[in-house]
Scaffold this motif. Structure first.
Motif, PDB file in Angstrom:
ATOM      1  N   GLY A   5       0.773  -1.240   0.000  1.00 33.72           N
ATOM      2  CA  GLY A   5       0.000   0.000   0.000  1.00 33.72           C
ATOM      3  C   GLY A   5       0.802   1.287   0.000  1.00 33.72           C
ATOM      4  N   ALA A   6       2.136   1.201  -0.013  1.00 29.93           N
ATOM      5  CA  ALA A   6       2.936   2.428  -0.082  1.00 29.93           C
ATOM      6  C   ALA A   6       2.738   3.069  -1.452  1.00 29.93           C
ATOM      7  N   GLU A   7       2.739   4.402  -1.501  1.00 30.29           N
ATOM      8  CA  GLU A   7       2.528   5.103  -2.775  1.00 30.29           C
ATOM      9  C   GLU A   7       3.847   5.566  -3.396  1.00 30.29           C
ATOM     10  N   ALA A   8       4.938   5.476  -2.670  1.00 29.91           N
ATOM     11  CA  ALA A   8       6.282   5.743  -3.187  1.00 29.91           C
ATOM     12  C   ALA A   8       7.266   5.242  -2.130  1.00 29.91           C
ATOM     13  N   ILE A   9       8.570   5.252  -2.505  1.00 25.63           N
ATOM     14  CA  ILE A   9       9.587   4.616  -1.666  1.00 25.63           C
ATOM     15  C   ILE A   9      10.742   5.583  -1.367  1.00 25.63           C
ATOM     16  N   PHE A  10      11.158   5.605  -0.108  1.00 23.95           N
ATOM     17  CA  PHE A  10      12.392   6.301   0.275  1.00 23.95           C
ATOM     18  C   PHE A  10      13.486   5.244   0.440  1.00 23.95           C
ATOM     19  N   VAL A  11      14.651   5.456  -0.168  1.00 31.27           N
ATOM     20  CA  VAL A  11      15.767   4.548   0.085  1.00 31.27           C
ATOM     21  C   VAL A  11      16.908   5.358   0.673  1.00 31.27           C
ATOM     22  N   GLY A  12      17.354   4.945   1.853  1.00 23.67           N
ATOM     23  CA  GLY A  12      18.393   5.684   2.548  1.00 23.67           C
ATOM     24  C   GLY A  12      19.746   5.075   2.287  1.00 23.67           C
ATOM     25  N   SER A  13      20.118   4.120   3.120  1.00 23.67           N
ATOM     26  CA  SER A  13      21.466   3.570   3.066  1.00 23.67           C
ATOM     27  C   SER A  13      21.595   2.459   2.019  1.00 23.67           C
ATOM     28  N   GLY A  14      20.498   2.079   1.397  1.00 21.49           N
ATOM     29  CA  GLY A  14      20.499   0.899   0.524  1.00 21.49           C
ATOM     30  C   GLY A  14      21.227   1.060  -0.794  1.00 21.49           C
ATOM     31  N   ILE A  15      21.511   2.280  -1.220  1.00 16.21           N
ATOM     32  CA  ILE A  15      22.091   2.453  -2.551  1.00 16.21           C
ATOM     33  C   ILE A  15      23.589   2.758  -2.520  1.00 16.21           C
ATOM     34  N   PHE A  16      23.995   3.663  -1.661  1.00 16.95           N
ATOM     35  CA  PHE A  16      25.376   4.147  -1.746  1.00 16.95           C
ATOM     36  C   PHE A  16      26.301   3.583  -0.660  1.00 16.95           C
ATOM     37  N   MET A  17      25.856   2.552   0.082  1.00 20.00           N
ATOM     38  CA  MET A  17      26.682   2.025   1.167  1.00 20.00           C
ATOM     39  C   MET A  17      27.211   0.631   0.860  1.00 20.00           C
ATOM     40  N   LYS A  18      28.430   0.355   1.377  1.00 21.14           N
ATOM     41  CA  LYS A  18      28.936  -1.015   1.313  1.00 21.14           C
ATOM     42  C   LYS A  18      29.128  -1.526   2.741  1.00 21.14           C
ATOM     43  N   GLU A  19      30.071  -2.459   2.928  1.00 22.28           N
ATOM     44  CA  GLU A  19      30.292  -3.052   4.251  1.00 22.28           C
ATOM     45  C   GLU A  19      30.696  -2.012   5.306  1.00 22.28           C
ATOM     46  N   ARG A  20      30.426  -2.341   6.558  1.00 23.52           N
ATOM     47  CA  ARG A  20      30.881  -1.552   7.709  1.00 23.52           C
ATOM     48  C   ARG A  20      30.587  -0.062   7.590  1.00 23.52           C
ATOM     49  N   ALA A  21      29.352   0.250   7.179  1.00 20.67           N
ATOM     50  CA  ALA A  21      28.903   1.638   7.148  1.00 20.67           C
ATOM     51  C   ALA A  21      29.844   2.579   6.404  1.00 20.67           C
ATOM     52  N   THR A  22      30.430   2.074   5.301  1.00 19.13           N
ATOM     53  CA  THR A  22      31.296   2.924   4.474  1.00 19.13           C
ATOM     54  C   THR A  22      30.582   3.168   3.149  1.00 19.13           C
ATOM     55  N   PRO A  23      30.597   4.404   2.664  1.00 19.83           N
ATOM     56  CA  PRO A  23      29.952   4.643   1.370  1.00 19.83           C
ATOM     57  C   PRO A  23      30.790   4.099   0.206  1.00 19.83           C
ATOM     58  N   LEU A  24      30.109   3.694  -0.854  1.00 20.98           N
ATOM     59  CA  LEU A  24      30.793   3.315  -2.083  1.00 20.98           C
ATOM     60  C   LEU A  24      31.514   4.559  -2.605  1.00 20.98           C
ATOM     61  N   ASP A  25      32.692   4.364  -3.183  1.00 22.79           N
ATOM     62  CA  ASP A  25      33.434   5.515  -3.700  1.00 22.79           C
ATOM     63  C   ASP A  25      32.998   5.784  -5.146  1.00 22.79           C
ATOM     64  N   VAL A  26      31.891   6.530  -5.286  1.00 22.82           N
ATOM     65  CA  VAL A  26      31.342   6.748  -6.643  1.00 22.82           C
ATOM     66  C   VAL A  26      32.132   7.786  -7.421  1.00 22.82           C
ATOM     67  N   GLU A  27      32.982   8.547  -6.738  1.00 24.68           N
ATOM     68  CA  GLU A  27      33.741   9.591  -7.420  1.00 24.68           C
ATOM     69  C   GLU A  27      35.002   9.044  -8.090  1.00 24.68           C
ATOM     70  N   ASN A  28      35.670   8.084  -7.434  1.00 22.76           N
ATOM     71  CA  ASN A  28      36.968   7.634  -7.947  1.00 22.76           C
ATOM     72  C   ASN A  28      37.017   6.194  -8.441  1.00 22.76           C
ATOM     73  N   ASP A  29      36.104   5.361  -7.971  1.00 29.02           N
ATOM     74  CA  ASP A  29      36.176   3.956  -8.338  1.00 29.02           C
ATOM     75  C   ASP A  29      35.026   3.600  -9.290  1.00 29.02           C
ATOM     76  N   PRO A  30      35.347   3.391 -10.584  1.00 24.93           N
ATOM     77  CA  PRO A  30      34.285   3.138 -11.571  1.00 24.93           C
ATOM     78  C   PRO A  30      33.460   1.888 -11.239  1.00 24.93           C
ATOM     79  N   LYS A  31      34.094   0.891 -10.638  1.00 25.45           N
ATOM     80  CA  LYS A  31      33.376  -0.343 -10.323  1.00 25.45           C
ATOM     81  C   LYS A  31      32.351  -0.085  -9.212  1.00 25.45           C
ATOM     82  N   GLU A  32      32.752   0.683  -8.216  1.00 26.06           N
ATOM     83  CA  GLU A  32      31.841   0.985  -7.113  1.00 26.06           C
ATOM     84  C   GLU A  32      30.723   1.910  -7.586  1.00 26.06           C
TER      85      GLU A  32
END
Lengths: 207, 317
Positions: free
Chosen positions: B236-263
């Protein structure tokens, strides 16, 4: 809904945005609405609404499965009505920033032209529609900055067109689906019905 | 301000415009972003809006300390970088942070339990603002109290920063079943229902008549996969908020989207998949395809293993 054969079946592109509000408005205005999420669902529809929402989000989905081309073809032969993001998608050219569009409405549209959400507003003014002033709800609205000679302007705000028609293409930079007044949706249903009887007539002539 | 007297009614211009923007976000995904590059990835992946913040909930949970409104310079950079609506969070009750966010031109303010509360009794009087607010809720009474204060959108709280969807599910089921229960009550019984839910009678009556909230009802808190997004939409939700699910990897570290093409590619694949799953939430064939395309997933924390004191959802009154 499917049994209702006397009412025109009009699709509402349901990728993202206020498609549910459009479906409700269409039902009020004497049509049988259908939510469209895949290109094959366009088959057999008498017309289509492109709702308000985020045009960049909707465009992402059109990139797949030839949806963009199929939609472009549908819009060039069937009645179509775009509001806000939908009007942006219909335009010949989009600015601020430039982005891909279906090009079925001879107009240039500038995104977020009136500012951010704090600049959103409701305006009530006379339009070309009979029945007195029309309430127009503008939300992070685009501005139609330029229209071709075959585009008829049905309403204006500060000198810029906000409701336009070019043949069976209708576009509004405001959100008639968020007002209780159903005159704009009724106009679109009339356009659909007229196009339909025209097609039926052409068939009769041919055979 | 001509509408000052009708300010708090649902017919007021101000509230209609606020709810209007929430309507435009339906069927979409709102993504937490911590820098310009993440905001661009979110927009390019089809997000309907972004939430600008300095640390996503998974980092706030891991690092501790006082979590406050994001820096104005960061919010301004993100507003400059994308064409979609930009949201930002204010602490519960911190109306001065909200005033600053409104001044910066954010399109929606999230009065959020994810940040450290600034007031343990009062929420922000949201009618006093032109900018619309979204607030979290765990049950119908909490949702209606926030709406009474002027919220133009409700989201489930879930348990942010865990990647565990269990509490978002619980809160959505709670709200929808409590709304259904109201629809069969008599007029007389609604007075007692208002008392039991600790919510204004007029709003209780409105829900009893329509079976739904008077503002859009979105979902947040622990949504980490395309399947999670589809689950919440089907509930029944009409839209979705995603917080940590997209830009985070292990141990509460963000993916390095600026320097690492794979991440970067990993973040893009997650973002795109959740966007598609939210639109095609009722189409298992599409869901299977997009779930297959995702590389990597936030590891997450089981919400059941958290101590009471670690829960964010109990903040809010």
């Amino acid at each position: 809904m499917t049994e209702n054969r006397s009412l025109p079946r009009i699709g509402v592109l349901a990728i993202q945005g206020d498609y549910a509000a459009h479906a409700a408005a269409l039902a009020d205005a004497g049509a049988d609405p259908l939510e469209v999420r895949q290109p094959d669902q366009l088959k057999g529809l008498a017309g289509l609404i492109l709702p308000g929402g985020e045009s960049t989000t909707i465009l992402k989905f059109l990139d797949k499965l030839n949806f963009f081309e199929i939609l472009q073809e549908f819009c060039s032969v069937n009645p179509v009505f775009g509001t806000c993001a939908g009007a942006i998608l219909l335009a010949r050219e989009v600015r601020n920033p430039a982005q891909r569009s279906l090009g079925v409405l001879d107009a240039v549209v500038e995104r977020n032209a009136y500012g951010r959400q704090v600049d959103s507003s409701i305006l009530t003014a006379e339009t070309a529609l009979p029945g007195g002033p029309l309430e127009m709800v503008f939300i992070r609205a685009p501005r139609i900055v330029n229209t071709g000679s075959t585009v008829k302007v049905l309403a204006v705000r500060d000198g810029s067109p906000v409701l336009v028609r070019q043949g069976s293409v209708l576009a509004a930079t405001f959100h008639p689906e968020l007002s209780p007044d159903r005159r704009v949706h009724q106009l679109f249903v009339q356009i659909v019905n007229a196009a339909h009887s025209q097609k039926a007539h052409e068939l009769e002539v041919r055979f | 301000m001509p509408e000052q007297n009708e300010n708090k009614s649902f017919a007021s211009t101000s509230l209609r415009l606020k709810v209007g923007l929430a309507e435009m976000l339906k069927g979409g995904v709102i993504m937490d972003v911590m820098n310009v590059e993440q905001a661009r990835i979110a927009e390019q992946s089809g997000a309907a809006a972004v939430m600008a913040l300095e640390r996503v909930p998974a980092m706030i949970r891991a690092e501790g300390g006082v979590a406050r409104m994001a820096k104005p310079s960061l919010i301004k950079q993100i507003i400059q970088a994308v064409s979609i609506p930009v949201m930002a969070k204010a602490r519960i009750g911190h109306f001065a942070e909200a005033q600053i966010l409104q001044e910066l031109g954010v399109d929606f303010i999230d009065e959020s339990e994810v940040l450290t509360p600034a007031d343990e009794a009062h929420h922000i009087d949201k009618h006093a603002f032109t900018t619309p607010f979204v607030c979290g809720a765990r049950n119908l009474g909490e949702a209606l109290r926030r709406i009474a204060e002027g919220a133009a959108m409700i989201r489930t709280k879930g348990e942010a920063g865990t990647g565990d969807v269990v509490h978002a599910v619980q809160h959505m089921r709670q709200i929808t079943s409590e709304m259904r229960a109201l629809t069969v009550l008599t007029e007389q019984e609604l007075y007692a229902a208002a008392k039991n839910h600790q919510a204004p009678y007029e709003l209780i009556r409105m829900v009893a008549q329509t079976g739904k909230l008077p503002v859009p009802n979105f979902s947040a808190g622990g949504i980490a996969t395309p399947a999670d997004a589809a689950l919440m939409m089907q509930l029944g939700a009409e839209a979705i908020f995603v917080g940590s699910g997209i830009f985070m990897k292990e141990r509460a570290t963000p993916l390095d989207v600026e320097n690492d093409p794979k991440e970067r590619e990993e973040a893009v694949s997650r973002a795109k998949a959740i966007v598609i799953a939210t639109t095609h939430y009722n189409d298992p064939k599409v869901l299977a395809e997009v779930s297959e395309q995702v590389t990597g997933t936030m590891k997450g924390l089981a919400a059941a293993g958290l101590e009471e004191s670690q829960l964010l959802q109990t903040r809010g009154w």
